[in-house]
Design a protein around this motif. Structure first.
Motif, PDB file in Angstrom:
ATOM      1  N   PRO A  27      21.492  29.452 -28.361  1.00  0.00           N
ATOM      2  CA  PRO A  27      21.101  29.948 -29.686  1.00  0.00           C
ATOM      3  C   PRO A  27      19.585  30.125 -29.798  1.00  0.00           C
ATOM      4  CG  PRO A  27      22.542  28.015 -29.876  1.00  0.00           C
ATOM      5  CD  PRO A  27      22.175  28.155 -28.432  1.00  0.00           C
ATOM      6  N   SER A  28      19.150  30.961 -30.740  1.00  0.00           N
ATOM      7  CA  SER A  28      17.714  31.129 -31.011  1.00  0.00           C
ATOM      8  C   SER A  28      17.111  29.785 -31.396  1.00  0.00           C
ATOM      9  CB  SER A  28      17.482  32.040 -32.217  1.00  0.00           C
ATOM     10  OG  SER A  28      18.032  33.269 -32.020  1.00  0.00           O
ATOM     11  N   GLY A  29      15.935  29.538 -30.899  1.00  0.00           N
ATOM     12  CA  GLY A  29      15.223  28.327 -31.274  1.00  0.00           C
ATOM     13  C   GLY A  29      15.653  27.096 -30.493  1.00  0.00           C
ATOM     14  N   ALA A  30      16.610  27.252 -29.583  1.00  0.00           N
ATOM     15  CA  ALA A  30      17.088  26.100 -28.813  1.00  0.00           C
ATOM     16  C   ALA A  30      15.999  25.575 -27.878  1.00  0.00           C
ATOM     17  CB  ALA A  30      18.332  26.496 -28.011  1.00  0.00           C
ATOM     18  N   GLY A  31      15.110  26.479 -27.450  1.00  0.00           N
ATOM     19  CA  GLY A  31      14.033  26.066 -26.558  1.00  0.00           C
ATOM     20  C   GLY A  31      14.105  26.725 -25.188  1.00  0.00           C
ATOM     21  N   LYS A  32      14.761  27.885 -25.104  1.00  0.00           N
ATOM     22  CA  LYS A  32      14.936  28.578 -23.821  1.00  0.00           C
ATOM     23  C   LYS A  32      13.609  29.004 -23.205  1.00  0.00           C
ATOM     24  CE  LYS A  32      17.570  31.675 -25.792  1.00  0.00           C
ATOM     25  NZ  LYS A  32      17.636  31.046 -27.127  1.00  0.00           N
ATOM     26  N   THR A  33      12.783  29.659 -24.030  1.00  0.00           N
ATOM     27  CA  THR A  33      11.518  30.163 -23.499  1.00  0.00           C
ATOM     28  C   THR A  33      10.602  29.002 -23.119  1.00  0.00           C
ATOM     29  OG1 THR A  33      11.783  31.979 -25.054  1.00  0.00           O
ATOM     30  CG2 THR A  33       9.670  31.822 -23.926  1.00  0.00           C
ATOM     31  N   ALA A  34      10.552  27.994 -23.983  1.00  0.00           N
ATOM     32  CA  ALA A  34       9.730  26.817 -23.686  1.00  0.00           C
ATOM     33  C   ALA A  34      10.203  26.171 -22.380  1.00  0.00           C
ATOM     34  CB  ALA A  34       9.824  25.819 -24.849  1.00  0.00           C
ATOM     35  N   THR A  47       6.165  31.200 -27.585  1.00  0.00           N
ATOM     36  CA  THR A  47       7.474  31.822 -27.651  1.00  0.00           C
ATOM     37  C   THR A  47       7.415  33.304 -27.301  1.00  0.00           C
ATOM     38  OG1 THR A  47       8.295  30.227 -29.209  1.00  0.00           O
ATOM     39  CG2 THR A  47       9.348  32.348 -29.253  1.00  0.00           C
ATOM     40  N   ASP A  88      15.421  34.646 -19.269  1.00  0.00           N
ATOM     41  CA  ASP A  88      15.646  34.268 -20.655  1.00  0.00           C
ATOM     42  C   ASP A  88      16.448  35.385 -21.321  1.00  0.00           C
ATOM     43  OD1 ASP A  88      15.282  32.924 -22.986  1.00  0.00           O
ATOM     44  OD2 ASP A  88      13.150  33.365 -23.194  1.00  0.00           O
ATOM     45  N   LYS A 170      15.136  18.996 -26.202  1.00  0.00           N
ATOM     46  CA  LYS A 170      14.301  18.375 -27.250  1.00  0.00           C
ATOM     47  C   LYS A 170      14.610  16.894 -27.411  1.00  0.00           C
ATOM     48  CE  LYS A 170      14.059  22.795 -29.737  1.00  0.00           C
ATOM     49  NZ  LYS A 170      13.799  23.465 -31.013  1.00  0.00           N
ATOM     50  N   ASP A 172      12.882  14.501 -26.834  1.00  0.00           N
ATOM     51  CA  ASP A 172      11.735  13.718 -27.319  1.00  0.00           C
ATOM     52  C   ASP A 172      11.825  13.455 -28.826  1.00  0.00           C
ATOM     53  OD1 ASP A 172      11.273  16.684 -27.157  1.00  0.00           O
ATOM     54  OD2 ASP A 172       9.623  16.154 -28.501  1.00  0.00           O
ATOM     55  N   LEU A 173      12.598  14.277 -29.524  1.00  0.00           N
ATOM     56  CA  LEU A 173      12.702  14.102 -30.981  1.00  0.00           C
ATOM     57  C   LEU A 173      13.639  12.935 -31.279  1.00  0.00           C
ATOM     58  CD1 LEU A 173      13.041  17.885 -31.972  1.00  0.00           C
ATOM     59  CD2 LEU A 173      10.983  16.450 -32.002  1.00  0.00           C
ATOM     60  N   ASN A 248      13.625  17.622 -21.997  1.00  0.00           N
ATOM     61  CA  ASN A 248      12.631  17.954 -23.025  1.00  0.00           C
ATOM     62  C   ASN A 248      11.382  18.502 -22.341  1.00  0.00           C
ATOM     63  OD1 ASN A 248      12.219  15.068 -22.132  1.00  0.00           O
ATOM     64  ND2 ASN A 248      10.321  15.376 -23.293  1.00  0.00           N
ATOM     65  N   VAL A 249      10.642  19.317 -23.088  1.00  0.00           N
ATOM     66  CA  VAL A 249       9.414  19.891 -22.526  1.00  0.00           C
ATOM     67  C   VAL A 249       8.177  19.469 -23.309  1.00  0.00           C
ATOM     68  CG1 VAL A 249      10.685  21.854 -21.582  1.00  0.00           C
ATOM     69  CG2 VAL A 249       9.560  22.086 -23.812  1.00  0.00           C
ATOM     70  N   ARG A 250       8.389  18.695 -24.370  1.00  0.00           N
ATOM     71  CA  ARG A 250       7.267  18.143 -25.139  1.00  0.00           C
ATOM     72  C   ARG A 250       7.512  16.656 -25.308  1.00  0.00           C
ATOM     73  NH1 ARG A 250       4.389  22.187 -27.371  1.00  0.00           N
ATOM     74  NH2 ARG A 250       5.465  24.177 -27.632  1.00  0.00           N
TER      75      ARG A 250
HETATM   76  P1  GDP Z   1      14.190  29.987 -27.820  1.00  0.00           P
HETATM   77  O1  GDP Z   1      14.386  30.808 -29.045  1.00  0.00           O
HETATM   78  O2  GDP Z   1      15.478  29.346 -27.381  1.00  0.00           O
HETATM   79  O3  GDP Z   1      13.501  30.693 -26.701  1.00  0.00           O
HETATM   80  O4  GDP Z   1      13.292  28.736 -28.254  1.00  0.00           O
HETATM   81  P2  GDP Z   1      11.724  28.481 -27.995  1.00  0.00           P
HETATM   82  O5  GDP Z   1      11.474  28.223 -26.572  1.00  0.00           O
HETATM   83  O6  GDP Z   1      10.963  29.560 -28.643  1.00  0.00           O
HETATM   84  O7  GDP Z   1      11.548  27.111 -28.766  1.00  0.00           O
HETATM   85  C1  GDP Z   1      11.778  27.018 -30.164  1.00  0.00           C
HETATM   86  C2  GDP Z   1      10.899  25.925 -30.753  1.00  0.00           C
HETATM   87  O8  GDP Z   1      11.293  24.650 -30.233  1.00  0.00           O
HETATM   88  C3  GDP Z   1       9.433  26.093 -30.404  1.00  0.00           C
HETATM   89  O9  GDP Z   1       8.676  25.744 -31.526  1.00  0.00           O
HETATM   90  C4  GDP Z   1       9.229  25.098 -29.293  1.00  0.00           C
HETATM   91  O10 GDP Z   1       7.917  24.623 -29.219  1.00  0.00           O
HETATM   92  C5  GDP Z   1      10.184  23.985 -29.675  1.00  0.00           C
HETATM   93  N1  GDP Z   1      10.635  23.211 -28.496  1.00  0.00           N
HETATM   94  C6  GDP Z   1      11.179  23.709 -27.360  1.00  0.00           C
HETATM   95  N2  GDP Z   1      11.471  22.719 -26.506  1.00  0.00           N
HETATM   96  C7  GDP Z   1      11.098  21.548 -27.106  1.00  0.00           C
HETATM   97  C8  GDP Z   1      11.140  20.170 -26.708  1.00  0.00           C
HETATM   98  O11 GDP Z   1      11.596  19.784 -25.626  1.00  0.00           O
HETATM   99  N3  GDP Z   1      10.693  19.268 -27.612  1.00  0.00           N
HETATM  100  C9  GDP Z   1      10.180  19.640 -28.823  1.00  0.00           C
HETATM  101  N4  GDP Z   1       9.763  18.678 -29.637  1.00  0.00           N
HETATM  102  N5  GDP Z   1      10.120  20.930 -29.220  1.00  0.00           N
HETATM  103  C10 GDP Z   1      10.568  21.868 -28.375  1.00  0.00           C
END
Ligand code: GDP
Length: 267
Positions: A27-34, A47, A88, A170, A172-173, A248-250
């Motif tokens: 899904p969008s925002g899941a953290g794929k690009t990160a 992003t 991605d 994520k 770390d949250l 997690n990446v953060r």
């Molecule tokens: P995408 O839409 O799946 O590509 O998601 P993004 O890579 O753009 O990530 C969406 C948001 O989640 C961004 O604000 C990222 O910084 C945040 N994010 C991604 N991975 C992590 C993580 O492991 N930990 C935390 N705390 N935030 C993350």
């Protein structure tokens, strides 16, 4: 260090046949690009907002051994030089057909080596009507069903096994659920998605041609039946091996080691 032309040669000679390609979905925002930018550079970058899929190349870290090199006496330096490609895909609901098309490309395009399905482990919860869980489960249901159909369509001689890893990201949250819980929540919710979709199909079938709606559904449903408990394990019958890892990446957490372990096991 090897001269640059040796790197080039090793890269070219292997790349033609074995460049591993992984497709990153979720899904969008899941953290794929990160996630994929972390695989490439060790840290997440901004992003990616374009509609074109972003592909990055990353070598396997020296801490991991490709499973294909595990029993070789020779140095696996050559394999390490082969970049692994991660693509991605857009996660927005209206663009998911683009990602689904990449999962099972028309020949001669080879299918990806494996699929990485990313979910935000802090956005899922077992509370009733959790939109994040529902959305992730619907998308994963559709991905698995596309793989099941492709396996059924292919002649058994060419049907290929495909591995899929769910990354519970994520971590770390502090609200994030552990990977094992993410697994059971997704399985249970996919079971509900499957039932809902089956009811929809039954409705259509009944209006028509005298075919038993129920039977049609039973055959076409994910995992071969529309009701009861769904477990990822049943997908092995269609050559789909599902794993779940946390990451997690953060912040503090397991990082991307679990994902690299899984990738190393597929190449
Ligand atoms: P995408 O839409 O799946 O590509 O998601 P993004 O890579 O753009 O990530 C969406 C948001 O989640 C961004 O604000 C990222 O910084 C945040 N994010 C991604 N991975 C992590 C993580 O492991 N930990 C935390 N705390 N935030 C993350």
């Amino acid at each position: 260090a090897l001269p640059i032309f040796v790197h080039w040669y090793l890269y070219r000679s292997r790349a033609a046949t074995v460049t591993p390609k992984f497709l990153v979905l979720g899904p969008s925002g899941a953290g794929k690009t990160a996630l994929i930018t972390t695989l490439e550079r060790g840290a997440p970058t901004a992003t990616h907002t374009s509609l074109t899929p972003l592909t990055i190349a990353a070598p396997l870290p020296a801490t991991h051994t490709p499973s294909s090199a595990r029993y070789r006496s020779t140095n696996d330096a050559a394999l390490r030089l082969v970049p692994i490609l991660f693509t991605d895909t857009p996660g927005h609901g209206k663009l998911r057909h683009l990602a689904l098309g990449l999962i099972t490309p028309a020949p001669p395009t080879p299918p990806p080596t494996g699929l990485i399905f990313v979910v935000d482990a802090a956005a899922l919860s077992s509370e009733a009507d959790n939109a994040g869980l529902r959305d992730a489960a619907e998308y994963l249901h559709d991905v698995l069903l596309a793989l099941q159909r492709a396996y059924e369509r292919a002649k058994s001689s060419v049907a290929r096994e495909i591995p899929l890893v769910v990354v519970a990201g994520k971590l770390d949250l502090f609200t994030a659920l552990p990977a094992g819980v993410v697994r059971s929540l997704l399985e249970a919710e996919i079971g509900r998605v499957r039932e809902t979709k089956a009811r929809g199909i039954v409705g259509v079938g009944k209006g028509g041609d005298g075919l038993g709606g129920e039977e049609v559904v039973e055959e076409g449903a994910l995992g071969g039946r529309a009701e009861g408990k769904f477990e990822f394990g049943v997908m092995e019958e269609w050559g789909i091996k599902v794993s779940v890892v946390g990451g997690n990446v953060r912040g503090e957490g397991p990082g991307v080691t679990g994902l690299w372990d899984w990738v190393a096991g597929q190449i």
